[in-house]
Design an enzyme around this catalytic site. Structure first.
Site, mmCIF file in Angstrom:
data_model
loop_
_atom_site.group_PDB
_atom_site.id
_atom_site.type_symbol
_atom_site.label_atom_id
_atom_site.label_comp_id
_atom_site.label_asym_id
_atom_site.label_seq_id
_atom_site.Cartn_x
_atom_site.Cartn_y
_atom_site.Cartn_z
ATOM 1 N N GLU A 114 -10.075 -1.076 4.713
ATOM 2 C CA GLU A 114 -10.710 -0.667 5.958
ATOM 3 C C GLU A 114 -12.051 -1.391 6.150
ATOM 4 O O GLU A 114 -12.617 -1.924 5.181
ATOM 5 C CB GLU A 114 -10.949 0.846 5.916
ATOM 6 C CG GLU A 114 -9.672 1.681 5.848
ATOM 7 C CD GLU A 114 -8.986 1.837 7.209
ATOM 8 O OE1 GLU A 114 -8.988 0.893 8.013
ATOM 9 O OE2 GLU A 114 -8.432 2.923 7.452
ATOM 10 N N ASP A 142 0.834 -1.210 0.000
ATOM 11 C CA ASP A 142 0.000 0.000 0.000
ATOM 12 C C ASP A 142 0.863 1.253 0.000
ATOM 13 O O ASP A 142 2.091 1.163 0.045
ATOM 14 C CB ASP A 142 -0.980 -0.021 1.193
ATOM 15 C CG ASP A 142 -0.312 -0.424 2.503
ATOM 16 O OD1 ASP A 142 0.921 -0.293 2.605
ATOM 17 O OD2 ASP A 142 -1.021 -0.865 3.426
ATOM 18 N N ASN A 173 -8.353 -1.761 13.829
ATOM 19 C CA ASN A 173 -9.750 -1.926 13.411
ATOM 20 C C ASN A 173 -9.925 -3.144 12.485
ATOM 21 O O ASN A 173 -10.974 -3.318 11.889
ATOM 22 C CB ASN A 173 -10.257 -0.655 12.707
ATOM 23 C CG ASN A 173 -9.477 -0.347 11.437
ATOM 24 O OD1 ASN A 173 -8.598 -1.108 11.044
ATOM 25 N ND2 ASN A 173 -9.801 0.762 10.791
ATOM 26 N N HIS A 232 -8.086 -3.826 9.748
ATOM 27 C CA HIS A 232 -7.705 -3.654 8.332
ATOM 28 C C HIS A 232 -6.466 -4.472 7.990
ATOM 29 O O HIS A 232 -5.653 -4.786 8.852
ATOM 30 C CB HIS A 232 -7.525 -2.166 7.968
ATOM 31 C CG HIS A 232 -6.316 -1.494 8.535
ATOM 32 N ND1 HIS A 232 -6.324 -0.184 8.954
ATOM 33 C CD2 HIS A 232 -5.045 -1.920 8.729
ATOM 34 C CE1 HIS A 232 -5.127 0.163 9.369
ATOM 35 N NE2 HIS A 232 -4.320 -0.885 9.259
#
Ligand code: F6R
Length: 242
Positions: free
Chosen positions: A143, A67, A136, A138
């Protein structure tokens, strides 16, 4: 999906480095994909040490970056580009011709994503994808709520991702969106290696590994990946019950 639990961060990092080395020894032309962040930093340090000690040859492998932050110049301290060059490519003697990373400064996101998708296909897919997990759930910048069907795409980042991401930069850096490989690509990787360390990750590791498979916890999809391997230390595994 398989799980391995290690006593501490160092033994976890050592085992992950061994797996990368073994992959390249068995297949010198292996196609690798690397995340950045705090978790894999130990793996990359030990990989460099072990590769040097064993005179391992990374001269034929090909590497993708998982990423990148959008709108941040690549040379800036803290980008995936800068970190992977510093921690992985330079120490392993991997040349720029063996690497394809997202251009976070792109003005044409669809073209940038298409280039990444085509390049991965052209290389025959990813043999080993090394990824981390966000607080979270991800993976990469996939996400909560992301579609499982996506390949490379741009993603609006959640507040917790922006807050932890800011720590990678040596000075305050405006970030809001990222480019990421999609879960469809990580599910096709021959091995997807997820690393998790520390008690802060224990609640999300429990959800990802023992909770339902849901796009609200993107990493939970790895439960359906036959060759996903989760390597974690005892602290990260502390909430697991099974
Ligand atoms: C970074 C990336 C992120 C991180 C995740 C965990 O390239 O893909 O998904 O892997 O946010 O980050 P750390 O390891 O810093 O806790």
């Amino acid at each position: 999906m398989k799980q391995q639990i290690f006593n501490d961060y160092e033994t976890l990092s050592s085992a992950a480095a061994d797996l990368v080395l073994e992959t390249v020894k068995q297949n010198p032309g292996a196609v690798l994909c690397f995340a950045t962040g705090n978790t894999p930093a130990g793996t990359y340090r030990l990989l460099a040490e072990k590769a040097r000690a064993q005179a391992a040859d990374f001269g034929q492998c090909f590497c993708f970056g998982l990423d990148e932050w959008l709108g941040v110049p690549p040379e800036k301290n803290g980008t995936c580009h800068q970190i992977l060059h510093e921690q992985v490519f330079k120490p392993l003697g991997i040349q720029s011709s063996q690497v394809h990373l997202f251009d976070g400064m792109t003005t044409d996101i669809p073209a940038e994503c298409k280039k990444m998708n085509e390049m991965i296909r052209q290389k025959g897919g990813i043999d080993l994808a090394l990824v981390g997990i966000g607080l979270n759930g991800h993976i990469g910048f996939n996400e909560p709520g992301v579609s499982f069907a996506l390949e490379a795409h741009a993603q609006e980042l959640h507040d917790s991702t922006l807050a932890s991401g800011q720590h990678y930069f040596s000075e305050p850096t405006p970030i809001s969106r990222g480019l990421t490989l999609g879960l469809a690509q990580l599910m096709k990787a021959r091995i997807t290696l997820l690393l998790a360390s520390g008690s802060g990750k224990a609640p999300i590791i429990e959800k990802a590994l023992e909770g339902p498979v849901t796009s609200e916890v993107p990493a939970s999809l790895l439960q359906q990946h036959e060759r996903a391997l989760v390597m974690m230390d005892k602290a990260a595994a502390a909430h697991l019950t099974k």
